[in-house]
Design an enzyme around this catalytic site. Structure first.
Site, PDB file in Angstrom:
ATOM      1  N   CYS A 172      19.833 130.092 -60.695  1.00 13.60           N
ATOM      2  CA  CYS A 172      19.105 128.963 -61.269  1.00 13.60           C
ATOM      3  C   CYS A 172      18.615 128.031 -60.162  1.00 13.60           C
ATOM      4  CB  CYS A 172      20.000 128.209 -62.248  1.00 13.60           C
ATOM      5  SG  CYS A 172      20.322 129.107 -63.775  1.00 13.60           S
ATOM      6  N   HIS A 177      17.832 122.544 -63.305  1.00  8.02           N
ATOM      7  CA  HIS A 177      18.800 121.546 -63.745  1.00  8.02           C
ATOM      8  C   HIS A 177      19.158 120.593 -62.613  1.00  8.02           C
ATOM      9  CE1 HIS A 177      22.300 123.547 -61.728  1.00  8.02           C
ATOM     10  NE2 HIS A 177      21.591 124.637 -61.944  1.00  8.02           N
TER      11      HIS A 177
END
Length: 450
Positions: A357, A338
């Site tokens: 992440c 992201h």
């Protein structure tokens, strides 16, 4: 041009006849005709131990160190994918070099008792000079006992090759890396050659994304070539980014962040207890369960033990932890790639800051590459979607393979060899690496993120 051999008596005899890569040697050549840019001024020439430097002096030195890093960095950028025949050939050549270094006795250890700075005259300066010459960061005829500008630049090259912050002086962290034995570096190269060879099967796919976790780097690979490279931020050691093989199936513009229970329990709830205004300031919602109506945060007893049973989400917007785009890639670990609003962290040499992440610096460029095969989508439309502020989901057909891998050493065609800390202990069995922060960076590192 400097000599292609070590000064007599200065280095192990077996290295005197070793053939170093011509492209690496050429990178240190000085042109009498002025074809190459003149050496920059020593950014540490005004350093003084007599008292604290002024804020203006510190800022000037910071800018000059960054300029030096910027000047040298392009020579150490991989021009081919981490997983490629060219990368394998470069690793094999590096292994041959380091076997010769090991057979000749390696390099001497430098004292970690004191910081070596430009201008110092010390026997440790000669030790440093010898090490940098053996690894190819300075010319081999460099013999001065003074920490001069040539040594400042050679040390900067060493720091770049080893994923360290470019300081131009030897601090404790740099000294520890300098003192990693040549035998260990050789084992690191051999281990990573085996890993790359095993990963070569990835090139059966026409297009794929590879994230080298300890290298903090992403490759977008197409037809075996490097289409795009980007810095990334990965999980800190206690929340390590897993090594996975999956597919990117969707691009989500202006996503909603469904906060994982573990992040809510460990980070979000304790932060709200300390600063209740944080909840509304960062656009969070709290619900008794997914799919239920949000609760009034003023009516929630944040001190209660069962508050950890609630579910949290963060609405799209400039403060959203996912930034303006998320890449949906289903996997059992529930990790994904992201954007991020915390851009300053990409400037750090060590980037293990997330909860697992992967944050991508060039995420818009990556999205443009991913959707280029989709009808009606091109780079211009991606930029429009990124500026529109509306939630849009783009399904990828076909989905694009993505692989998170662990490579702590690689080599380049110009002869440069790079090493990175074993941040999760997969090479040595224990994690290594540390972070040097200023206050602003420390604040971004402590932000609540995936």
């Amino acid at each position: 041009m400097f000599s292609a051999h070590f000064p007599t008596g200065a280095f192990p005899r077996r290295l005197l006849s070793f053939a170093w890569p011509a492209t690496l040697i050429a990178s240190f050549a000085l042109s009498a005709s002025g074809a190459m840019a003149p050496a920059a001024a020593n950014p540490f020439s005004s350093f003084s131990d007599s008292g604290p430097m002024t804020a203006k002096d510190r800022e000037r030195l910071r800018e000059e160190r960054e300029a030096m890093a910027t000047r040298f960095a392009p020579a150490y950028e991989m021009k081919v994918p981490f997983v490629s025949e060219a990368a394998i050939q470069s690793l094999q050549q590096a292994i041959t070099r380091y076997r010769a270094i090991v057979a000749s006795g390696g390099w001497p250890k430098i004292s970690q008792e004191k910081t070596l700075r430009p201008g110092d005259t010390d026997r440790n300066v000669l030790t440093l000079r010898k090490h940098l010459a053996i690894e190819g960061d300075i010319p081999r005829d460099s013999r001065s006992p003074k920490f001069d500008q040539k040594l400042v630049e050679g040390l900067a090259r060493f720091q770049i090759r080893n994923g360290l912050k470019v300081t131009g002086f030897v601090d404790r962290r740099t000294a520890r890396v300098l003192n990693v034995p040549a035998e260990e570096r050789l084992r690191q190269l051999e281990t990573n050659l085996e890993r790359v060879q095993e990963l070569m099967k990835l090139n059966k796919a026409k297009r794929y994304v590879l994230v080298n976790v300890p290298g903090y780097t992403l490759n977008a690979v197409e037809d075996g070539g490097l289409a795009l490279s980007s810095r990334v931020i990965v999980g800190r050691p206690d929340r390590a980014t897993p090594l996975i093989d999956t597919r990117i199936v969707e691009v989500n513009f202006y996503p909603t962040w469904r906060v994982p229970d573990s992040v809510a329990r460990k980070d979000l709830i304790p932060t709200i207890r300390k600063d209740p205004a944080y909840f509304n300031r960062e656009n969070f919602n709290v619900m008794p369960g997914w799919g239920r109506e949000p609760l009034d945060p003023a009516q929630v007893n944040w001190s209660a033990a069962d508050v950890t049973k609630y579910k949290f989400r963060q609405d799209p917007g400039p403060n959203n932890a996912l930034g303006i785009v998320r890449l949906n890639m289903p996997n059992k670990h529930a990790v994904y790639m992201h954007d991020t609003p915390l851009k300053d962290l990409f400037g750090q040499s060590t980037r293990a800051f997330s909860s697992g992440c992967v944050r991508v610096q060039r995420v818009i460029d990556l999205v443009a590459w991913l959707v280029s095969a989709q009808k009606g989508w091109d780079a211009a439309r991606v930029h429009e979607a990124a500026q529109a502020g509306e939630s849009i989901d783009v399904r990828l057909r076909p989905a694009v393979p993505v692989h998170f891998v662990y490579l702590t050493a690689w080599a380049q065609g110009n002869g440069a060899v790079q090493f990175r800390p074993d941040i999760y202990g997969r090479d040595s069995g224990f994690a290594e690496g540390e972070v040097d922060d200023n206050a602003a960076i420390a604040a971004q590192r402590s932000a609540i993120t995936p």
